[in-house]
Design an enzyme around this catalytic site. Structure first.
Site, mmCIF file in Angstrom:
data_model
loop_
_atom_site.group_PDB
_atom_site.id
_atom_site.type_symbol
_atom_site.label_atom_id
_atom_site.label_comp_id
_atom_site.label_asym_id
_atom_site.label_seq_id
_atom_site.Cartn_x
_atom_site.Cartn_y
_atom_site.Cartn_z
ATOM 1 N N TYR A 1 0.799 -1.224 0.000
ATOM 2 C CA TYR A 1 0.000 0.000 0.000
ATOM 3 C C TYR A 1 0.836 1.281 0.000
ATOM 4 O O TYR A 1 0.278 2.369 -0.125
ATOM 5 C CB TYR A 1 -0.962 0.006 1.199
ATOM 6 C CG TYR A 1 -2.189 -0.843 0.968
ATOM 7 C CD1 TYR A 1 -2.112 -2.230 0.986
ATOM 8 C CD2 TYR A 1 -3.429 -0.258 0.726
ATOM 9 C CE1 TYR A 1 -3.233 -3.014 0.771
ATOM 10 C CE2 TYR A 1 -4.555 -1.041 0.508
ATOM 11 C CZ TYR A 1 -4.449 -2.411 0.530
ATOM 12 O OH TYR A 1 -5.565 -3.182 0.306
ATOM 13 N N ASP B 1 -12.813 -9.199 3.952
ATOM 14 C CA ASP B 1 -14.021 -9.302 3.112
ATOM 15 C C ASP B 1 -14.582 -10.725 3.208
ATOM 16 O O ASP B 1 -15.797 -10.923 3.267
ATOM 17 C CB ASP B 1 -13.721 -8.956 1.641
ATOM 18 C CG ASP B 1 -14.054 -7.489 1.317
ATOM 19 O OD1 ASP B 1 -13.857 -6.632 2.204
ATOM 20 O OD2 ASP B 1 -14.508 -7.212 0.183
ATOM 21 N N LYS C 1 2.644 -15.441 3.690
ATOM 22 C CA LYS C 1 3.020 -16.295 2.549
ATOM 23 C C LYS C 1 4.537 -16.453 2.594
ATOM 24 O O LYS C 1 5.238 -16.185 1.609
ATOM 25 C CB LYS C 1 2.578 -15.650 1.226
ATOM 26 C CG LYS C 1 1.197 -16.035 0.771
ATOM 27 C CD LYS C 1 0.960 -17.528 0.564
ATOM 28 C CE LYS C 1 1.536 -18.034 -0.744
ATOM 29 N NZ LYS C 1 1.207 -19.488 -0.936
ATOM 30 N N ASP D 1 -6.746 -6.925 4.165
ATOM 31 C CA ASP D 1 -7.848 -6.383 3.357
ATOM 32 C C ASP D 1 -8.690 -7.518 2.794
ATOM 33 O O ASP D 1 -9.922 -7.527 2.901
ATOM 34 C CB ASP D 1 -7.270 -5.524 2.221
ATOM 35 C CG ASP D 1 -8.373 -5.025 1.287
ATOM 36 O OD1 ASP D 1 -9.386 -4.521 1.794
ATOM 37 O OD2 ASP D 1 -8.216 -5.172 0.060
HETATM 38 C C1 IPM Z 1 -10.709 -1.220 2.571
HETATM 39 C C2 IPM Z 1 -10.644 -0.890 1.105
HETATM 40 C C3 IPM Z 1 -9.401 -0.075 0.769
HETATM 41 C C4 IPM Z 1 -8.181 -0.909 1.131
HETATM 42 C C5 IPM Z 1 -9.334 0.397 -0.700
HETATM 43 C C6 IPM Z 1 -10.508 1.296 -1.027
HETATM 44 C C7 IPM Z 1 -8.050 1.094 -1.026
HETATM 45 O O1 IPM Z 1 -10.720 -2.042 0.348
HETATM 46 O O2 IPM Z 1 -10.663 -0.297 3.399
HETATM 47 O O3 IPM Z 1 -10.880 -2.393 2.902
HETATM 48 O O4 IPM Z 1 -7.735 -1.740 0.337
HETATM 49 O O5 IPM Z 1 -7.666 -0.714 2.230
HETATM 50 MN MN MN Z 2 -11.246 -3.809 1.481
#
Ligand code: IPM
Ligand code: MN
Ligand code: NAD
Length: 368
Positions: A140, A252, A191, A248
């Site tokens: 990032y 999800d 990893k 990240d």
């Molecule tokens: C999150 C989002 C962000 C990230 C994106 C929008 C850059 O996916 O906050 O989970 O990857 O951190």
């Molecule tokens: Mn995200």
């Protein structure tokens, strides 16, 4: 006393951001007006509309005031198809995360109702973990570049940056949290089999730090296997520490176990941990709170977005500001909204965003 006032900067952002944050704001206003919490709300006009209007992304003066005066920032989401390069989103989101050195992105993966868990023969008791995602390094950082852009010989590079300090403080924050909450196990997902430089560092530091936390089991898991285990047996995970990108992605997946992105909350913090954070800022540093979800452009403006992730995010913020009992109260309320189907379609109800906010507000006001 004016000095006790907690200034909260609010960035509703793009897409469904303003709709869910409107409900979060009503809760904060209720806490301020009916409960007497010393909150001052400062709404910022930042996001895609503003960027398209005058090119502003994240002004230095705003960052300076947030840094020196605010106690917290509440953010909806950023991302708009009219800004395909997402310049504004990166400037604002990373401006806050990196600019405030909020190295721990704390994302609870907790199901607040059995029917939210999509796994066969599994319920809410099986989905209760907290993921500590490193938030200021990894891929990032934006180091890298493109060479011979648009030609057949083009090269595209994003560097994955991992520092001893950055890795160690995140791992320590995970163990400290585990100790404080009486958790028995911390996993580290990496990893290291493929990324022999970067993740050898994670692996080594993890087991080194783990020695200081007797009584807490330290387990290593490759992140690909973790995705498998999250679905097969999520109950084994209590606290997970991992790098920025993997955090990240797995959150999800975690959100799917909680009932979807409409239920996932997060805090971006700078926990003060021994040997890593002797910078004089400590826990007093302003923190950032945001639902895990994005701006969900197809849902925007339709009053269908689930505001409960933002309600839970307000809970995390109030706990951080010194009112942990309010986080518990909001969590119970959200669990009841799910149980009584006072919720949006994504979690099995048939109410709109605003109506769910009305219900939460009504119940909250009665509890005071
Ligand atoms: C999150 C989002 C962000 C990230 C994106 C929008 C850059 O996916 O906050 O989970 O990857 O951190
Ligand atoms: Mn995200
Ligand atoms: P998204 O989180 O916006 O949506 C993914 C899926 O989850 C969609 O099906 C969406 O409808 C659903 N969803 C998300 N939030 C919901 C809610 N509150 N209620 C009901 N359903 C919900 O992810 P995406 O579609 O990959 O990204 C859209 C934009 O948001 C992109 O520009 C992306 O970069 C951005 N984004 C921003 C943030 C942030 O600001 N923190 C986080 C993630 C994505």
């Amino acid at each position: 006393m004016a000095d006790d006032k907690k200034l909260i900067a609010v960035i509703p952002g793009d897409g469904i951001g303003p709709e869910v944050i409107a409900q979060a704001m009503r809760i904060l206003e209720l806490y301020r007006d009916k409960r007497g919490l010393p909150l001052e709300l400062w709404q910022l006009d930042l996001g895609a509309d503003r960027f398209l209007r005058d090119g502003t992304t994240y002004p230095k003066e705003v960052h300076a005031r947030i840094t020196s005066e605010a106690s917290a920032v509440l953010l909806g989401a950023l991302g708009d198809p009219r800004v395909p390069g997402l310049e504004h989103a990166r400037d604002i989101l990373f401006g806050l995360r990196f600019g405030l050195d909020l190295y721990a992105n704390v994302r609870p993966v907790r199901a607040l109702g059995d029917r939210l868990v999509p796994l066969r023969d599994r319920g809410a008791r099986d989905v209760d973990m907290v993921i500590f995602r490193e938030n200021t390094e990894g891929i990032y950082v934006g180091m890298g570049g493109q060479f011979k852009h648009g030609t057949r010989d083009e090269v595209a590079i994003n560097e994955d940056v991992n520092t001893r300090k950055g890795v160690e403080r995140l791992i320590r924050a995970g163990f400290e949290f585990a100790r404080a909450r009486g958790k028995k196990r911390v996993h580290m997902a990496d990893k290291s089999n493929a990324m022999k430089h970067a993740h050898e560092l994670w692996y080594r530091v993890f087991f080194e730090v783990a020695k200081e936390y007797r009584g807490i089991e330290a387990r290593h898991v490759y992140v690909d296997a973790m995705c498998l285990f999250m679905v097969q047996d999520p109950a084994q995970f209590e606290v997970v520490v991992t790098c920025n990108l993997f955090g990240d992605i797995v959150t999800d997946l975690g959100a799917a176990l909680q009932g979807g992105l409409g239920m996932a909350a997060s805090a971006n913090l700078h926990p003060k941990v021994a040997r890593c954070c002797d910078d004089g800022h400590g826990d007093a540093r302003v923190a950032l709170f945001e639902p895990v979800h994005g701006s969900a452009p197809p849902l925007a403006g339709k009053d269908v977005a689930n505001p409960l992730a933002s309600v839970l995010t307000v809970g995390m913020m109030l706990a951080h500001l010194g009112w942990p009992e309010e986080e518990t109260r909001l969590e119970r309320l959200v669990a009841r909204a799910i149980a009584e189907k006072k919720c949006t379609r994504d979690v099995g109800g048939d109410m709109g965003t605003r109506a769910v906010g009305d219900w939460v507000l009504g119940e909250l006001a009665q509890g005071f």
